[in-house]
Write a protein that holds these residues in place. Sequence first.
Motif, PDB file in Angstrom:
ATOM      1  N   GLN A 200       3.304   1.516   3.207  1.00 35.27           N
ATOM      2  CA  GLN A 200       2.945   0.686   4.353  1.00 35.27           C
ATOM      3  C   GLN A 200       3.416  -0.747   4.119  1.00 35.27           C
ATOM      4  O   GLN A 200       3.116  -1.365   3.103  1.00 35.27           O
ATOM      5  CB  GLN A 200       1.425   0.698   4.587  1.00 35.27           C
ATOM      6  N   LYS A 201       4.184  -1.237   5.086  1.00 35.97           N
ATOM      7  CA  LYS A 201       4.739  -2.587   4.989  1.00 35.97           C
ATOM      8  C   LYS A 201       4.666  -3.226   6.371  1.00 35.97           C
ATOM      9  O   LYS A 201       5.151  -2.662   7.355  1.00 35.97           O
ATOM     10  CB  LYS A 201       6.199  -2.525   4.510  1.00 35.97           C
ATOM     11  N   ASN A 202       4.058  -4.399   6.436  1.00 36.29           N
ATOM     12  CA  ASN A 202       3.921  -5.121   7.702  1.00 36.29           C
ATOM     13  C   ASN A 202       3.334  -4.229   8.796  1.00 36.29           C
ATOM     14  O   ASN A 202       3.815  -4.203   9.920  1.00 36.29           O
ATOM     15  CB  ASN A 202       5.276  -5.688   8.148  1.00 36.29           C
ATOM     16  N   SER A 203       2.319  -3.481   8.425  1.00 40.01           N
ATOM     17  CA  SER A 203       1.576  -2.571   9.301  1.00 40.01           C
ATOM     18  C   SER A 203       2.411  -1.405   9.803  1.00 40.01           C
ATOM     19  O   SER A 203       1.983  -0.665  10.691  1.00 40.01           O
ATOM     20  CB  SER A 203       0.973  -3.329  10.497  1.00 40.01           C
ATOM     21  N   LEU A 204       3.620  -1.223   9.247  1.00 37.53           N
ATOM     22  CA  LEU A 204       4.442  -0.066   9.565  1.00 37.53           C
ATOM     23  C   LEU A 204       4.485   0.852   8.357  1.00 37.53           C
ATOM     24  O   LEU A 204       4.511   0.388   7.214  1.00 37.53           O
ATOM     25  CB  LEU A 204       5.862  -0.495   9.945  1.00 37.53           C
ATOM     26  N   THR A 205       4.526   2.143   8.604  1.00 37.03           N
ATOM     27  CA  THR A 205       4.536   3.116   7.518  1.00 37.03           C
ATOM     28  C   THR A 205       5.929   3.718   7.379  1.00 37.03           C
ATOM     29  O   THR A 205       6.485   4.250   8.350  1.00 37.03           O
ATOM     30  CB  THR A 205       3.511   4.228   7.778  1.00 37.03           C
TER      31      THR A 205
ATOM     32  N   THR B  58       6.472   5.536  13.361  1.00 32.75           N
ATOM     33  CA  THR B  58       5.710   4.901  14.432  1.00 32.75           C
ATOM     34  C   THR B  58       6.342   5.291  15.750  1.00 32.75           C
ATOM     35  O   THR B  58       7.571   5.339  15.868  1.00 32.75           O
ATOM     36  CB  THR B  58       5.729   3.369  14.283  1.00 32.75           C
TER      37      THR B  58
ATOM     38  N   LYS C   6       0.847  -1.180   0.000  1.00 28.25           N
ATOM     39  CA  LYS C   6       0.000   0.000   0.000  1.00 28.25           C
ATOM     40  C   LYS C   6       0.888   1.238   0.000  1.00 28.25           C
ATOM     41  O   LYS C   6       1.789   1.374   0.831  1.00 28.25           O
ATOM     42  CB  LYS C   6      -0.916   0.020   1.220  1.00 28.25           C
TER      43      LYS C   6
ATOM     44  N   ARG D   9       8.197  -0.182  19.065  1.00 27.37           N
ATOM     45  CA  ARG D   9       8.033  -0.974  17.850  1.00 27.37           C
ATOM     46  C   ARG D   9       8.888  -0.420  16.706  1.00 27.37           C
ATOM     47  O   ARG D   9       9.465  -1.168  15.920  1.00 27.37           O
ATOM     48  CB  ARG D   9       6.564  -0.981  17.442  1.00 27.37           C
TER      49      ARG D   9
END
Length: 758
Positions: free
Chosen positions: A42-47, A161, A29, A165
């Motif tokens: 967005q990769k592995n729910s990280l932006t 983020t 995304k 994390r």
Amino acid sequence: MKALFLVPLTGLVLSINSYAATLSDGTNKVTIDPQTLAISWQKNSLTYPVNEALPAHSVELLSKQDTSLSWKWPEEKITAQATIENGELTLTFNAEKETHLNWFSLPVQQTSELLMPFNEGMRIPTDSTLWVDYLVEQYSGSNTTIDLKMPFWSQKARPVTFGDRANKAPSTYVNWLLLNPYNNELQFSSSTKNKLKMTANHTFNSLNVNDVFSVSITLGNHILSGAHRYRRYRAQQGLYEPLTQKVASNSDAEKIIGASHVYLFGNDLLSTNDVSDWWGLLDWLFKKPQNPLLPYVDSETKTLTHLKKGRDWINKYQKQLLVNSINTALNRYIPVKGNVEDNDHIRNQYNAAQKRKKYLADSASAYLINSELWGQGLSEKGIKTLTKAGLKKLWLGLDKWTPAFYQPQAIKLAKQSGYLIGSYDSYNTAIPKALNDTWLSAQLPARMRKACAIVLKDGTIKSGFRGNGAYLNPACGRNIVENRISQIIQYGGFNSLFLDVDGTGMVRDDYSPRRMMKQKEMASGFNDRMNWVSQKQNVILGTEDGNAITTKGVTFAHGMETVGFGWTDKDMTKNRTSPYYLGRWYPDHKPEYFFKTAKLKQPYKTLLFSPEFKVPLYQAVFHDEIITSHHWHSDSLKFPEVQGIRDIASMLYNTPPMVHLSQDDVTSTTSSRVKTLLHYQTGFLPIHQVLWNKKLNQFEYLSEDKLLQRTTYSDGSTITANFDSKPRKVASQTLPAMAIRAQLANKEITWQSKAFKK
């Protein structure tokens, strides 16, 4: 219509406005703001940030699909599209008029380092004041064909983020690949927090306004991911020319596998080693009745007539003075017939060389050794020294082709010994007659200099190297170039040739009314010329640097492993009392510039040579395609304080050493430079013979201080390097100081730099 594009945005990455859109290929995304070109991924729910917001444009939206977005900037008359497919985001821009497109801004806060191919490869921490200042001074305003050796870069990104994390997230590299590398400029500056800022722009001018400008963006999880993406792109575009293919088409190419690279210096007929009777030679020059050379002897040399045998002795300086004077007088007494305007000028140079040799052999043989053994850096005696020493594979280069005309027997012996031997040549600067008669390659016909000079947009001529003469368009005057090259190879007997500048990506827009040539077309001109040499002249071709857009027909290149630097630094180029002074360009037989050792000035010492900042980006793309070494201004021995580091980096990357030799060095198998070449051979030759046709797949830092490094090749072979001045443990083994260990499919080799001092 705006409401269709409303998406939630992260304020640190994108400005909040209703034009921003999220594109997805099902796995990835990407959010893009067409007003500012701000982009996040967005990769592995990280932006992760990709591109920071640029000054906003007014936007006319055209279409939106799940995987694509298109829009127009009406004021600039630019149409743009963003498309994501199979994990690759492509941005495409079309212009209707001449304009400048600002298309990139580095996300300062979320980028910890840049990987830039400003030579073999630089790892640049963005919070390093030293790097920021250096890039602002040396590289701001640089372009992506000359300065950027390959058209990509990678930025190590932190996710946007908060909390633990982000700190625990794996490293992600944002890789930018310029699908159109022409007419781009990079700017570097410092942020308010003294972090590196980088921007890029593209110029649509009257020559290229109809060309699409596009870039590709991907994410990677390792330091070479950008280089490997570019390697795949070259293969997809049919640009990949493996060394295996070059060996198959010309068996002489096998001779460069495992070969160290050597330049032989000295361009005149006679050396001090060729004199057997100094008093007899002195009497011959000054006392032989009506010696035709006397009118050409300078007043300083005439002072030698005061020397008396039995009373005086002829010292080293006086011997060199006498030999130099005879060489100069001989050249003037038997000049080259005609001039550079003649189609047979190279043949005339050859004939003059043969006549000079015959005259001296006939009239002064009683005082000289056998004429077949004469020569300076190049001589039959010197070639025999190299082979007797046990040097199995060498590329031998001359800085001019004329020594080969004096010593054809030495050229023949070099080839019989299994060596490649070639001359330096260049067709990029042409100078007027009598401006600098020693600059042989720039002596080109006036008709070519005038007709082929590159014309700038303002109508002025582009001045040549260091402001002399004019730079030439490589697509112009091909008949003159081909005639001269073919004659140089024919009369020189070479099986190799080195074309300076052709491989540097030095492409420009040429506004000459008869051509109106854009940069992309000029790149084709360089590539066509180099490919003609390789294919039609059947020689092994080398060039300067080996920039990615100009590699057609090229087997080897000089300048990638140690780039030329400090060109305008007065301590390095003018101040003769400075420890950083590189040396004078004379004496001709052993120029200081190439043989004098020098200290390294900061920041060059740290930024260009420290192991922690070096990354094999070029080798990750070209290792099995082009063999690269140092720029000839800086052979492996030029800078003693970093010689060990350079040695180990070359071995780690599996690239050859370079050593300059003069007549002094080739007189004995035990001369220091010959012995150094032998030591290099014990490491490079057997390793390169295994890895020359393998890809460099992986590069790792094995220690926090980055002094332990490892490369891995496509057959599983590894080379582990210790850049430390003391032994280091790697797994269960100890690796000596300043050494490498190659674990190959069929053997293990440990090699230590001789520069290491216990």
